[in-house]
Design a protein around this motif. Sequence first.
Motif, short mmCIF file in Angstrom:
data_model
loop_
_atom_site.label_atom_id
_atom_site.label_comp_id
_atom_site.label_asym_id
_atom_site.label_seq_id
_atom_site.Cartn_x
_atom_site.Cartn_y
_atom_site.Cartn_z
N ASP A 2 0.81 -1.22 0.00
CA ASP A 2 0.00 0.00 0.00
C ASP A 2 0.84 1.27 0.00
O ASP A 2 0.31 2.36 -0.14
N HIS A 8 -2.74 3.19 -5.25
CA HIS A 8 -4.03 3.90 -5.20
C HIS A 8 -4.91 3.59 -6.41
O HIS A 8 -6.12 3.69 -6.34
N ALA A 11 -6.51 0.32 -5.16
CA ALA A 11 -6.70 0.18 -3.71
C ALA A 11 -8.12 -0.23 -3.35
O ALA A 11 -8.33 -1.07 -2.47
N SER A 12 -9.10 0.31 -4.02
CA SER A 12 -10.50 0.01 -3.69
C SER A 12 -10.80 -1.48 -3.82
O SER A 12 -11.32 -2.10 -2.89
N VAL A 13 -10.48 -2.06 -4.97
CA VAL A 13 -10.76 -3.49 -5.17
C VAL A 13 -9.84 -4.36 -4.32
O VAL A 13 -10.24 -5.41 -3.83
N CYS A 14 -8.60 -3.93 -4.08
CA CYS A 14 -7.68 -4.68 -3.22
C CYS A 14 -8.20 -4.71 -1.78
O CYS A 14 -8.13 -5.73 -1.11
N ASN A 15 -8.74 -3.59 -1.31
CA ASN A 15 -9.29 -3.54 0.04
C ASN A 15 -10.54 -4.40 0.17
O ASN A 15 -10.81 -4.94 1.24
N GLN A 16 -11.31 -4.53 -0.91
CA GLN A 16 -12.51 -5.37 -0.89
C GLN A 16 -12.17 -6.86 -0.98
O GLN A 16 -12.97 -7.70 -0.58
#
Length: 122
Positions: A2, A8, A11-16
């Motif tokens: 990260d 970035h 990041a959204s799909v990785c966090n999900q």
Amino acid sequence: MDTHPKYHEVASVCNQHPQRARALFQAYLDLKYGQRLDVAGTPVLSGIDFPTVLVPGSHGLKPQVFVPVYADEKLDMKILSTIPLSAQLILETDVSTHLAIVEDDSTIAYYKIGSDLHSPLE
């Protein structure tokens, strides 16, 4: 991971999908910055919940959907047979579907999925 300057972008799909984050990020970096493909996004395959890397079609080529998986991951035939159909549903058109198999050392091997697996031409 990260702290990487390009994280970035996914990041959204990785966090999900934290269990698939490393494989997705490695494949994304390789396809977009290593191979310089025009990456259009990272949609998730419905039904099996796998994040992907989408490369739109151009110059008469089909769109390509890359499904990052880990080299030591156990994939059964049901999942492998579901991937191409789920990938077609992303764009509602015929797509070229590929496994992006990520090793621990970040090496990635790409295999085209159809009625069977095909290694890429050198």
